[in-house]
Design a protein around this motif. Sequence first.
Motif, PDB file in Angstrom:
ATOM      1  N   LYS A  25       0.840  -1.200   0.000  1.00 25.20           N
ATOM      2  CA  LYS A  25       0.000   0.000   0.000  1.00 25.20           C
ATOM      3  C   LYS A  25       0.870   1.243   0.000  1.00 25.20           C
ATOM      4  CE  LYS A  25      -3.273   0.004   3.106  1.00 25.20           C
ATOM      5  NZ  LYS A  25      -4.083   0.208   4.334  1.00 25.20           N
ATOM      6  N   ILE A  26       0.484   2.208  -0.844  1.00 22.59           N
ATOM      7  CA  ILE A  26       1.154   3.498  -0.919  1.00 22.59           C
ATOM      8  C   ILE A  26       0.071   4.566  -0.898  1.00 22.59           C
ATOM      9  CG2 ILE A  26       2.812   4.919  -2.193  1.00 22.59           C
ATOM     10  CD1 ILE A  26       2.256   1.587  -3.648  1.00 22.59           C
ATOM     11  N   PHE A  27       0.272   5.650  -0.180  1.00 17.51           N
ATOM     12  CA  PHE A  27      -0.703   6.729  -0.146  1.00 17.51           C
ATOM     13  C   PHE A  27      -0.325   7.799  -1.161  1.00 17.51           C
ATOM     14  CE2 PHE A  27      -1.098   4.645   3.923  1.00 17.51           C
ATOM     15  CZ  PHE A  27      -2.475   4.516   4.037  1.00 17.51           C
ATOM     16  N   ASP A  28      -1.308   8.229  -1.960  1.00 15.50           N
ATOM     17  CA  ASP A  28      -1.060   9.265  -2.955  1.00 15.50           C
ATOM     18  C   ASP A  28      -1.096  10.650  -2.300  1.00 15.50           C
ATOM     19  OD1 ASP A  28      -3.764  10.008  -2.690  1.00 15.50           O
ATOM     20  OD2 ASP A  28      -4.368   9.095  -4.586  1.00 15.50           O
ATOM     21  N   CYS A  30       2.952  11.556  -9.309  1.00 16.93           N
ATOM     22  CA  CYS A  30       2.791  12.662 -10.253  1.00 16.93           C
ATOM     23  C   CYS A  30       1.885  13.719  -9.633  1.00 16.93           C
ATOM     24  CB  CYS A  30       2.208  12.160 -11.573  1.00 16.93           C
ATOM     25  SG  CYS A  30       1.996  13.504 -12.769  1.00 16.93           S
ATOM     26  N   ARG A  31       2.354  14.942  -9.584  1.00 16.48           N
ATOM     27  CA  ARG A  31       1.587  16.024  -8.969  1.00 16.48           C
ATOM     28  C   ARG A  31       0.406  16.461  -9.831  1.00 16.48           C
ATOM     29  NH1 ARG A  31       2.670  20.765 -11.421  1.00 16.48           N
ATOM     30  NH2 ARG A  31       4.680  21.003 -12.447  1.00 16.48           N
ATOM     31  N   VAL A  32       0.361  16.050 -11.093  1.00 13.02           N
ATOM     32  CA  VAL A  32      -0.744  16.426 -11.974  1.00 13.02           C
ATOM     33  C   VAL A  32      -1.827  15.347 -11.985  1.00 13.02           C
ATOM     34  CG1 VAL A  32      -1.414  16.937 -14.362  1.00 13.02           C
ATOM     35  CG2 VAL A  32       0.696  17.900 -13.428  1.00 13.02           C
ATOM     36  N   CYS A  33      -1.465  14.117 -12.327  1.00 12.75           N
ATOM     37  CA  CYS A  33      -2.469  13.050 -12.444  1.00 12.75           C
ATOM     38  C   CYS A  33      -2.594  12.219 -11.169  1.00 12.75           C
ATOM     39  CB  CYS A  33      -2.162  12.143 -13.634  1.00 12.75           C
ATOM     40  SG  CYS A  33      -0.673  11.136 -13.455  1.00 12.75           S
ATOM     41  N   ASN A  34      -1.677  12.432 -10.208  1.00  9.37           N
ATOM     42  CA  ASN A  34      -1.694  11.750  -8.913  1.00  9.37           C
ATOM     43  C   ASN A  34      -1.412  10.248  -9.014  1.00  9.37           C
ATOM     44  OD1 ASN A  34      -1.828  12.064  -6.105  1.00  9.37           O
ATOM     45  ND2 ASN A  34      -3.968  11.439  -6.038  1.00  9.37           N
ATOM     46  N   SER A  35      -0.858   9.790 -10.136  1.00  5.09           N
ATOM     47  CA  SER A  35      -0.496   8.378 -10.272  1.00  5.09           C
ATOM     48  C   SER A  35       0.724   8.083  -9.412  1.00  5.09           C
ATOM     49  CB  SER A  35      -0.179   8.041 -11.729  1.00  5.09           C
ATOM     50  OG  SER A  35      -1.344   8.142 -12.518  1.00  5.09           O
ATOM     51  N   GLY A  92       6.634  14.800  -8.646  1.00  6.53           N
ATOM     52  CA  GLY A  92       7.014  15.532  -9.859  1.00  6.53           C
ATOM     53  C   GLY A  92       6.017  15.238 -10.963  1.00  6.53           C
ATOM     54  N   LEU A  93       6.486  15.220 -12.206  1.00  9.36           N
ATOM     55  CA  LEU A  93       5.635  14.951 -13.359  1.00  9.36           C
ATOM     56  C   LEU A  93       5.991  13.603 -13.957  1.00  9.36           C
ATOM     57  CD1 LEU A  93       5.708  18.421 -15.165  1.00  9.36           C
ATOM     58  CD2 LEU A  93       3.832  17.439 -13.859  1.00  9.36           C
ATOM     59  N   CYS A  94       4.976  12.767 -14.178  1.00  3.37           N
ATOM     60  CA  CYS A  94       5.211  11.482 -14.835  1.00  3.37           C
ATOM     61  C   CYS A  94       5.424  11.708 -16.327  1.00  3.37           C
ATOM     62  CB  CYS A  94       4.038  10.521 -14.588  1.00  3.37           C
ATOM     63  SG  CYS A  94       2.497  10.976 -15.416  1.00  3.37           S
ATOM     64  N   ASP A  95       5.853  10.668 -17.023  1.00  6.60           N
ATOM     65  CA  ASP A  95       6.135  10.813 -18.448  1.00  6.60           C
ATOM     66  C   ASP A  95       4.902  11.205 -19.262  1.00  6.60           C
ATOM     67  OD1 ASP A  95       4.973   8.310 -18.047  1.00  6.60           O
ATOM     68  OD2 ASP A  95       6.385   7.238 -19.313  1.00  6.60           O
ATOM     69  N   ASN A  96       3.727  10.713 -18.875  1.00  4.89           N
ATOM     70  CA  ASN A  96       2.495  11.070 -19.598  1.00  4.89           C
ATOM     71  C   ASN A  96       2.159  12.551 -19.420  1.00  4.89           C
ATOM     72  OD1 ASN A  96       2.020   8.475 -20.583  1.00  4.89           O
ATOM     73  ND2 ASN A  96       0.883   7.889 -18.750  1.00  4.89           N
ATOM     74  N   CYS A  97       2.280  13.057 -18.213  1.00  2.77           N
ATOM     75  CA  CYS A  97       1.921  14.452 -17.956  1.00  2.77           C
ATOM     76  C   CYS A  97       2.959  15.426 -18.532  1.00  2.77           C
ATOM     77  CB  CYS A  97       1.734  14.696 -16.464  1.00  2.77           C
ATOM     78  SG  CYS A  97       0.236  13.879 -15.834  1.00  2.77           S
ATOM     79  N   GLN A  98       4.209  15.014 -18.671  1.00  2.00           N
ATOM     80  CA  GLN A  98       5.226  15.870 -19.276  1.00  2.00           C
ATOM     81  C   GLN A  98       4.974  16.052 -20.759  1.00  2.00           C
ATOM     82  OE1 GLN A  98       9.452  15.685 -18.176  1.00  2.00           O
ATOM     83  NE2 GLN A  98       8.841  13.906 -16.919  1.00  2.00           N
ATOM     84  N   GLU A  99       4.375  15.053 -21.390  1.00  2.00           N
ATOM     85  CA  GLU A  99       4.112  15.114 -22.832  1.00  2.00           C
ATOM     86  C   GLU A  99       2.952  16.035 -23.173  1.00  2.00           C
ATOM     87  OE1 GLU A  99       3.608  11.092 -24.134  1.00  2.00           O
ATOM     88  OE2 GLU A  99       5.677  10.555 -23.659  1.00  2.00           O
ATOM     89  N   LYS A 100       2.128  16.360 -22.191  1.00  2.00           N
ATOM     90  CA  LYS A 100       0.928  17.194 -22.447  1.00  2.00           C
ATOM     91  C   LYS A 100       1.256  18.647 -22.530  1.00  2.00           C
ATOM     92  CE  LYS A 100      -2.143  13.894 -20.299  1.00  2.00           C
ATOM     93  NZ  LYS A 100      -3.033  13.596 -19.214  1.00  2.00           N
TER      94      LYS A 100
END
Length: 152
Positions: free
Chosen positions: A79-82, A110-115, A144-152
């Motif tokens: 378990k990990i807490f977002d 990820c600070r944007v999508c919270n993944s 930080g930003l995940c790879d998906n959110c950096q591409e947006k």
Amino acid sequence: MNREQEQIKSVVQSVDFADLLKQYHLKVTQPRLRTLEIISTKKSAISQPELEKLIGKEIDRVTLYRVLSSFEEKGILHKIFDLNGTATYALCSTNCSEHDHHDQHIHFICRVCNSVYCMDEITLPKFNLPKGYKLESVAINAVGLCDNCQEK
């Protein structure tokens, strides 16, 4: 997804989920099998609410909670807490057991999508605790930003 996560996923996918449950002395049930099936396909950790959406009416909320709890107790999931404090779940490494979790690694959120992603390739330093202290778990989160959110 890092190399260790891909290896874990391929091991889990190649293992019959029924055999995996038996290995951990858990009864083979459809809710447990379905939960493992969904979690094993995810790139990042997954929350109970997200699982509920994917599962639909197949499994009720209480049963899903019990499944996740038993998987965490047995060393199948950790378990990990977002960033919102929501519990998310990821597959444990293959060397975890009921009494000894080895998933002490950095989690990237990820600070944007919270993944939440397990960063198994980043090794943690050895902790030298004072005499009389016993280390049971380590929780280090990187944000930080995940790879998906950096591409947006």
